[in-house]
Design a protein around this motif. Structure first.
Motif, mmCIF file in Angstrom:
data_model
loop_
_atom_site.group_PDB
_atom_site.id
_atom_site.type_symbol
_atom_site.label_atom_id
_atom_site.label_comp_id
_atom_site.label_asym_id
_atom_site.label_seq_id
_atom_site.Cartn_x
_atom_site.Cartn_y
_atom_site.Cartn_z
ATOM 1 N N ARG A 1 0.837 -1.211 0.000
ATOM 2 C CA ARG A 1 0.000 0.000 0.000
ATOM 3 C C ARG A 1 0.868 1.255 0.000
ATOM 4 N NH1 ARG A 1 -2.954 3.962 -0.612
ATOM 5 N NH2 ARG A 1 -4.585 4.596 0.812
ATOM 6 N N GLY B 1 2.306 1.796 -3.258
ATOM 7 C CA GLY B 1 1.261 2.304 -4.143
ATOM 8 C C GLY B 1 1.109 3.814 -4.022
ATOM 9 N N THR C 1 4.196 5.403 -5.592
ATOM 10 C CA THR C 1 4.131 5.307 -7.044
ATOM 11 C C THR C 1 3.081 6.254 -7.600
ATOM 12 O OG1 THR C 1 4.854 3.014 -6.851
ATOM 13 C CG2 THR C 1 3.946 3.685 -8.972
ATOM 14 N N TRP C 2 1.983 6.466 -6.877
ATOM 15 C CA TRP C 2 0.988 7.444 -7.306
ATOM 16 C C TRP C 2 1.638 8.820 -7.438
ATOM 17 C CZ3 TRP C 2 -1.079 11.922 -5.190
ATOM 18 C CH2 TRP C 2 -2.202 12.438 -5.864
ATOM 19 N N GLU D 1 1.210 4.955 -15.244
ATOM 20 C CA GLU D 1 0.888 3.948 -14.231
ATOM 21 C C GLU D 1 1.239 2.543 -14.722
ATOM 22 O OE1 GLU D 1 -3.031 2.133 -12.038
ATOM 23 O OE2 GLU D 1 -2.969 4.298 -12.365
ATOM 24 N N ARG E 1 3.962 0.126 -12.851
ATOM 25 C CA ARG E 1 3.624 -1.228 -12.375
ATOM 26 C C ARG E 1 4.531 -2.276 -13.010
ATOM 27 N NH1 ARG E 1 -0.486 -2.034 -9.315
ATOM 28 N NH2 ARG E 1 -2.108 -0.473 -9.009
ATOM 29 N N ILE F 1 2.980 -4.032 -5.505
ATOM 30 C CA ILE F 1 2.509 -2.741 -5.002
ATOM 31 C C ILE F 1 0.988 -2.743 -4.958
ATOM 32 C CG2 ILE F 1 4.528 -1.476 -5.817
ATOM 33 C CD1 ILE F 1 2.725 -0.326 -8.045
ATOM 34 N N LEU G 1 -2.610 2.444 -6.835
ATOM 35 C CA LEU G 1 -1.953 3.730 -7.031
ATOM 36 C C LEU G 1 -2.962 4.819 -6.736
ATOM 37 C CD1 LEU G 1 0.101 1.877 -8.422
ATOM 38 C CD2 LEU G 1 0.458 3.669 -10.077
#
Length: 197
Positions: free
Chosen positions: A93, A96, A99-100, A175, A179, A189, A192
């Motif tokens: 999480r 995520g 990465t967002w 995205e 990933r 992950i 996002l």
């Protein structure tokens, strides 16, 4: 003979601190938008224009480009720290959330390249500091025996590698590539999305 203004005709009261706080918030929001799209080298005049204030107001709050960048990136880093400190949030999480931010902001990508292994002499100290905070937050959740934590600095190198893959004209393309990069590193992950508490 001069007439005195009636109560309805008087100048509005000076908002002082309230106006200053509103202006600063507007500048940070505008800077986030502009820097997300154009990176940290975006023109300061564009930030002031987007915020609806003069450049003088911008410089009153932020004396230079570094101060603007630090204020913008501080929010990104704080959100990752909050995700890492939240109870019951797993590593997937947190990655995520990280990465967002990578897929949303060209400016944020720059701090993951300012880690301790960065030997570029022109990297501003605030960038290294923010990078160290991201690394500390992530290391709280990465197991000591995980491949990314085996050698000091490897975690941020992995994050920098993923950030290098975050390219594309649309958010969906960025995205998908992010990933894929994590998958190639053997890392799972989560969704996002920003951290919502």
């Amino acid at each position: 003979m001069t007439q005195q203004a009636t109560p309805d005709e008087r100048r509005p009261a000076n908002d002082g601190r309230k106006a200053a706080a509103r202006n600063r918030a507007a500048l940070v929001a505008a800077a986030r938008e502009i820097c997300a799209e154009y990176g940290l080298s975006a023109p300061l005049s564009a930030i002031a224009c987007r915020a609806g204030v003069s450049q003088g107001v911008l410089y009153r709050h932020f004396p230079d480009r570094s101060a603007v960048a630090s204020a913008v990136l501080e929010e990104n880093v704080r959100e990752i720290e909050q995700a890492a400190a939240a109870e019951g949030v797993d590593t997937a999480r947190i990655l995520g959330v990280l990465t967002w931010h990578l897929t949303e902001s060209a400016a944020f990508i720059s701090i993951v390249h300012a880690d301790g292994t960065d030997d570029r002499p022109n990297t501003p100290p605030y960038m290294r500091h923010l990078s160290e905070r991201v690394e500390r937050a992530l290391l709280r959740h990465v197991a000591d025996d995980h491949l990314m934590a085996a050698i000091p600095g490897d975690l941020m190198i992995a994050v920098a590698m993923v950030s290098g893959a975050v390219t594309g004209a649309t958010r969906e393309q960025r995205e998908r590539r992010a990933r894929a990069a994590w998958r190639l590193l053997g890392v799972e992950i989560g969704p996002l999305q920003p951290f919502d508490g």
